[in-house]
Design an enzyme around this catalytic site. Structure first.
Site, short mmCIF file in Angstrom:
data_model
loop_
_atom_site.label_atom_id
_atom_site.label_comp_id
_atom_site.label_asym_id
_atom_site.label_seq_id
_atom_site.Cartn_x
_atom_site.Cartn_y
_atom_site.Cartn_z
N ASP A 404 -3.70 -4.98 -14.84
CA ASP A 404 -2.78 -4.34 -13.90
C ASP A 404 -2.00 -3.27 -14.68
O ASP A 404 -1.99 -3.27 -15.91
CB ASP A 404 -1.85 -5.41 -13.34
N LYS A 405 -1.36 -2.35 -13.97
CA LYS A 405 -0.57 -1.32 -14.65
C LYS A 405 0.91 -1.68 -14.67
O LYS A 405 1.49 -1.94 -15.72
CB LYS A 405 -0.76 0.06 -14.01
N GLU A 503 14.14 0.45 -5.90
CA GLU A 503 15.25 0.69 -4.98
C GLU A 503 16.57 0.82 -5.74
O GLU A 503 17.38 1.70 -5.46
CB GLU A 503 15.34 -0.45 -3.96
N PHE A 545 9.26 -2.31 4.52
CA PHE A 545 8.14 -1.79 3.72
C PHE A 545 6.99 -2.78 3.79
O PHE A 545 7.19 -3.99 3.79
CB PHE A 545 8.57 -1.61 2.27
N LYS A 568 11.40 6.63 3.48
CA LYS A 568 10.91 6.96 2.13
C LYS A 568 9.61 6.21 1.91
O LYS A 568 9.42 5.10 2.43
CB LYS A 568 11.95 6.62 1.07
N ARG A 599 6.71 7.51 -11.33
CA ARG A 599 6.44 6.98 -9.99
C ARG A 599 7.19 7.85 -8.99
O ARG A 599 8.39 8.06 -9.13
CB ARG A 599 6.93 5.54 -9.89
N ARG A 796 -4.80 2.98 -6.29
CA ARG A 796 -4.61 2.71 -4.86
C ARG A 796 -5.41 1.47 -4.43
O ARG A 796 -6.06 1.46 -3.39
CB ARG A 796 -5.04 3.91 -4.01
N ASP A 823 0.78 -9.53 -14.00
CA ASP A 823 2.07 -10.22 -14.03
C ASP A 823 2.62 -10.55 -12.65
O ASP A 823 3.63 -11.23 -12.54
CB ASP A 823 3.09 -9.34 -14.77
N ASP A 827 -1.75 -9.77 -8.44
CA ASP A 827 -2.82 -9.88 -9.45
C ASP A 827 -3.50 -11.25 -9.41
O ASP A 827 -4.47 -11.47 -10.13
CB ASP A 827 -2.26 -9.65 -10.85
#
Length: 1138
Positions: A404-405, A503, A545, A568, A599, A796, A823, A827
């Protein structure tokens, strides 16, 4: 009421048959309705596998599913039923030992699970019953009970929030143990629920239990004074999940809706599928070979017996006449009995005790990872964790790492860097150096010092202050100023609680530029503007979201009565919903920020007319009351409202790289491991992270397969996809330089300088093409391109797509060993899918850790886990497996040869005590100690020279080449033992008094040579000597001598015949026997000693030696071998790994 009952009965009113009805506090909704509550499960959590009553049958059933255990059970039964040459004890005792040790280990592990369950089930909780607070054990909570929970306590079951100590009817929760998110989440009480819960009369209708943590659909009917009940919708914001913790709220009360094994936490507990290591598969293959050898030996001896007995006088000599019963036995029965007898005689060639030794090696060996001080992280005060000890050796075989990033390669620690308003860049430096705290570094068309209008700036900053779910942390009494007034804290020190670090970073970014969020009070959001005036906005709706929309919105009303929507989200989500002429001004900055690794989020707004707001409110209310398809209905309303917006600007937030991330990735690539980055982030940000981690180098040519490249050609997407795959395949596969012959695995090198990038939408096209033949072809092309690239970036990605990619690579040609590391909760799917799953104990909580096989505090620890621990674990267990088969072949081959000299009479060569004790006592401890402590190369050298990891790639030490070497060695030693002693017995009068040695002396001499040879062979192979190795090796030999004297020196009353009475002592009184024993041991080990002395290492072994020498300044490491590792297990042919 009657109508509702009929509807429920007949399945009407949105199919309520799929829902449950709960009576709050077990009070009926109506005075004239009797309660007949349905039966729900209790609140006990059960993660254990066994009970006291089913442990024995269930455990035995599972153990006898193993081939070797079942085989030995059959052999034992044959020995009991058929008159065989050896006692049933010889196979029964080792089998009993193996079964007992394994049962104790599994029973202990299950006892720990019972203990953990009891801690949860016996935890005291407060339940409100008839106006009084009663303390109960957690397991006694029933659905419908009203439960009280205090701050920092975990919720004992899934609750609907009815009452909170906070004035605004909210509470804060952390769900780190559930979904891996450690940030605070806000939950809301049910609107209009009475403050006095004693008088609350209500029923709840909600969906049946399901595992999705983020979905909950229900409604509450509140009854007052025989009026029509008020209906309130219930959603995830009202549901408090078992395992979550109450934060920043003194206490709450909630009604239990799901209990015990029906809670979302229990439903999410996914029993991991049994992962089998490559070593275990090799053991099974070798076992089948030895089983074939066993059957062929038994067939040969049975055939030759009847050939020999067909000669006159051989079948029934004068001194051994058959009884009438023996003469009447049919020939077929006699042949079968003899065959089974030979099978029993030779059955010790199958090493049943190897399984228990392997189990103990894995279990005890896993503690070395837990104890490693290098894995201890002072920040979280924790070290590494081993959840599955069965895969230790698999850490030394990894070929693909999927990472994962966010939170894995990066720290998930967000910092606001800059923003862009109407195309003008604002980069914060120092508030005192520029007007209003803004520093403009550049703008469109390189016009410096230009700014957007003040009105647009303030609109943008208001959007940042209002469009979020952040809460201001409550102050404690110590923080109060004089007379209870709050001192104004420094801006950067103001405490915020949020569900996402992004946030908080944006709210703090707005603070830098003069707009401060003061908090939410009774649905009113307060912000302090640049002029130090407090602005008040009524919060009407939050459009939450979600990963599909990739955006969130709020609808607020200002004091002037204007209704505003602020939104947003990701650029791909916002750009299609705003006026296109505004997009170009912002797009340049978004792409530049993404390229720099930041980001990015875009911000938009919209004025809502009264009519638009009324329609939106009606749509939202109707959707939120729906029990079926609520998510889809809400999504439709959200999409309808979030159109025709006006784009204001964009933000850039930095997520810094993890400590030593670049060095770790470089080491993994040096070890020949391919690294794939799977992330939900946008391509430019992820690409920048890959460059920073050195996965992509400056000379790497990137092959991009994304929606953007598919739309470049102007043709249909599928046609363009086909053309690009063909083009990239030609470039990366067909035109690539041919790989050197004999190489079993393609690694990054100077010639392979391609990087591959794909996004989620394109991956869906590759995997789910309209034509099935095309889909299969696309998948093959895609995999071939990826396998020839140094690194692959998939951006994505949805969590399910991550698992799909891992599965696709795992099931590809060659079945490469895969490792996933992450983490967060997103994942978990790929961690469970990979051969080895590793969780990072990061900021995203413990969901990944709970589902992983191993957990480490930081990414940098992966280097040592694979290159050092993984390498050593594999070498140790590979040697253990080969050695077990070798020593059992040495043991049984003389027994087979002996049949040619005893008329195939099934006469044992060894005493029953030796047959039983050989694998259990005489030779088991030295190999166990070796498999736990051996370090053929010291840890420092393994870490400094990642290239050494390649030597053991592709299960190199358990291929057929090394297996054949060990088998031939076993045959050579077995022949030498038997015929060497036979040469000695050419004159059996070996004592001074002329007394002749018998067959038991013959077998004892062979057995003595055998035990000493196989033990000293292991001593020769040992490179890292500790006091434990010395103790078990020399102790085992001493124990054998002591046991032989003791066993043969006493007349045992429970033995019908004592074959070894004084045989061992008598044998050692002969100088010839001493000489033969010493000579045969030396002759057996001489070829190996000469090989070490005279053979010059070449190929990879020579390189290994040079690496070892260079790592210690030209001097041989004291721990490393004078004879390199693979020489003792490899033939030259198996060394083609470079």
């Amino acid at each position: 009421m009657l109508r509702r009952r009929l509807n429920r009965l007949l399945g009407g009113d949105e199919r309520r048959v799929d829902s449950r009805t709960i009576y709050v506090g077990h009070r009926s909704g109506s005075t004239n309705e009797a309660i007949n509550p349905p039966k729900f499960c209790d609140n006990r959590i059960v993660s254990s596998k066994y009970t006291v009553w089913n442990f024995l049958p269930k455990n035995l059933f599972e153990q006898f599913r193993r081939i070797a255990n079942f085989y030995f059970l059959i052999i034992f039964l044959v020995q009991v039923i058929v008159d065989t040459p050896t006692s049933p004890v010889t196979s029964g005792l080792p089998l009993f030992f193996v079964i007992t040790v394994t049962a104790i280990k599994q029973g202990y592990e299950d006892w720990l699970r019972h203990k953990a369950d009891n801690e949860v089930n016996k935890y005291p909780v407060t339940v409100l019953e008839d106006g009084s607070r009663i303390r109960k054990e957690s397991e006694k909570i029933k659905v419908g009970d009203v439960v009280e929970v205090d701050e920092d306590e975990t919720f004992p079951c899934d609750l609907i929030l009815l009452q909170s100590s906070r004035d605004d009817g909210t509470c804060y929760v952390t769900t780190a143990s559930l979904d891996g998110e450690s940030n605070h989440k806000t939950h809301y009480t049910v609107p209009d629920a009475e403050r006095d819960l004693e008088s609350l009369n209500a029923t709840i209708e909600c969906e049946q239990p399901q595992p999705d943590l983020y979905k909950f659909v229900g409604r509450m009917h509140i009854y007052t004074n025989n009026q029509e009940p008020a209906v309130r919708s219930l959603g995830p914001e009202n549901l408090l999940l078992k395992g979550a913790t109450l934060k920043n709220t003194q206490k709450i009360c909630g009604v239990a809706v799901y209990t015990g094994m029906e809670t979302k936490m229990a439903l999410n507990y996914q029993g991991k599928s049994q992962k089998r290591s490559a070593v275990e598969k090799s053991i099974n293959a070798f076992l089948l070979v030895y089983l074939c050898i066993l059957v062929s030996k038994a067939l040969v001896c049975t055939t030759l017996k009847y050939v020999w007995q067909s000669k006159p006088g051989q079948d029934e000599p004068w001194y051994n006449e058959k009884t009438d019963t023996e003469k009447n036995i049919p020939l077929g029965v006699k042949v079968l009995t003899d065959f089974l007898s030979f099978m029993v005689l030779f059955n010790f060639i199958i090493p049943v005790s190897m399984y228990v030794t392997v189990e103990m090696q894995k279990f005890l060996g896993s503690f070395f990872i837990t104890w490693d001080k290098d894995f201890f992280d002072p920040e979280i005060q924790e070290g590494a964790l081993v959840n599955t000890s069965d895969l230790n050796e698999e850490l030394g075989q990894v070929e693909y790492v999927f990472t994962d990033k966010t939170g894995t390669l990066t720290q998930n620690n967000m910092e606001f860097i800059e923003c862009c308003i109407d195309g003008f860049q604002y980069k914060y430096q120092d508030a005192s150096s520029e007007l209003d705290g803004f520093c403009v570094t550049d703008g469109p068309l390189n016009k410096l010092q230009q700014k957007a209008g003040r009105e647009r700036e303030e609109l943008f900053l208001r959007a940042l202050c209002l469009c979020h779910t952040v809460q201001v942390k409550e102050s404690t009494e110590q923080d109060q100023g004089v007379d209870g007034e709050m001192p104004s804290p420094p801006q950067e020190q103001r405490g915020f609680i949020a569900s996402s670090p992004d946030e908080v970073a944006l709210v703090k970014g707005a603070m830098r530029y003069g707009f401060t969020f003061l908090g939410l009070e009774s649905k009113n959001m307060k912000i302090l503007n640049r002029n130090n005036d407090v602005e008040m906005y009524e919060l009407l709706h939050v459009l939450s979201f979600d990963p599909v929309r990739r955006r969130m919105s709020v609808i607020v009303r200002s004091r002037a009565g204007d209704t505003l929507l602020f939104c947003k989200g990701a650029d791909s989500s916002i750009f299609p919903r705003v006026r296109q002429e505004e997009v170009e001004r912002i797009r340049m900055h978004v792409e530049r920020n993404a390229t720099e690794g930041y980001r990015t989020l875009c911000v938009a707004y919209k004025h809502l007319s009264e009519e638009e707001y009324r329609q939106a409110e009606e749509g939202l209310k109707e959707a939120r009351l729906a029990l079926q398809d609520r998510e889809e209905k809400l999504m439709a309303v959200y999409n309808q409202v979030e159109t025709g917006m006006s784009l204001i600007g964009a933000t850039a937030v930095e997520d810094r790289l993890q400590e030593e991330a670049a060095e770790t990735m470089e080491a993994l690539q040096g070890a020949g491991i391919k690294v794939w980055v799977l992330t939900g982030d946008k391509m430019e940000t992820a690409k920048s992270t890959c460059y920073a981690c050195r996965l992509f180098q400056r000379h790497t040519e990137l092959l991009e397969l994304t929606v953007r490249t598919l739309e470049d050609g102007g043709r249909r997407r599928e046609e363009r996809l086909h053309d690009l795959l063909i083009e990239y395949h030609k470039k990366a596969v067909q035109d690539a330089p041919s790989v050197k012959a004999g190489v079993t695995r393609s690694w990054s090198s100077a010639n392979q300088d391609y990087g591959f990038i794909i996004d989620g939408a394109t991956l869906s096209m590759v995997l789910n093409s309209s034509s099935e033949s095309n889909s299969s072809r696309y998948k093959n092309l895609f995999l071939q391109i990826c396998f020839n690239c140094t690194a692959v970036l998939c951006c994505r990605m949805a969590p399910l797509q991550k698992a799909q990619i891992v599965k696709m690579v795992k099931n590809s040609k060659g079945s490469p060993i895969t490792l996933s590391i992450g983490d967060g909760a997103n994942d978990v799917s790929m961690i469970l899918e990979a051969h080895v799953g590793i969780g990072i104990k990061g900021k995203e909580g413990r969901q990944a850790v709970r589902n992983s096989d191993y957990a480490i505090p930081k990414l940098k620890h992966l280097k040592k886990l694979l290159l050092a621990h993984g390498h050593l674990y594999y070498v140790r267990i590979a040697h253990l497996v080969q050695y077990f088969f070798y020593k059992n072949l040495c043991f049984i081959l003389p027994q087979f040869l002996y049949q040619f000299f005893c008329g195939y009479s099934q006469q044992p060569l060894y005493d029953a005590a030796y047959l039983t004790m050989y694998n259990i006592c005489f030779t088991s401890m030295p190999i166990l100690a070796y498999s736990l402590l051996e370090q053929h190369i010291c840890l420092e050298v393994l870490l400094d020279n990642a290239i050494l990891y390649r030597e053991i790639a592709k299960n190199a030490m358990l291929r057929w080449g090394p297996f054949l070497y060990w088998t031939l060695l076993g045959v050579f030693h077995g022949l030498l033992f038997f015929f060497g002693v036979r040469y000695l017995f050419s004159n059996p009068a070996l004592q001074d008094n002329g007394q002749v040695f018998g067959n038991w002396s013959y077998g004892t001499i062979v057995f003595t040579v055998l035990v000493f040879t196989v033990t000293l062979k292991l001593a020769l192979d040992t490179r890292h000597w500790t006091w434990v190795n010395h103790f078990v090796i020399w102790g085992s030999l001493a124990f054998y001598v002591f046991f032989s004297f003791f066993w043969g020196g006493i007349i045992w009353p429970f033995l019908r015949q004592q074959r070894l009475y004084f045989v061992f002592a008598n044998m050692l009184s002969s100088v010839s026997a001493w000489l033969v024993i010493i000579l045969l041991i030396l002759l057996s080990l001489l070829p190996e000693i000469l090989l070490v002395v005279f053979r010059k290492p070449r190929g990879p072994r020579a390189r290994q030696k040079n690496l070892v020498q260079s790592s210690v300044g030209g001097l041989q490491s004291p721990r490393s071998s004078a004879r390199p590792l693979l020489m003792r297990t490899f033939s030259d042919e198996s060394n083609t790994v470079f």
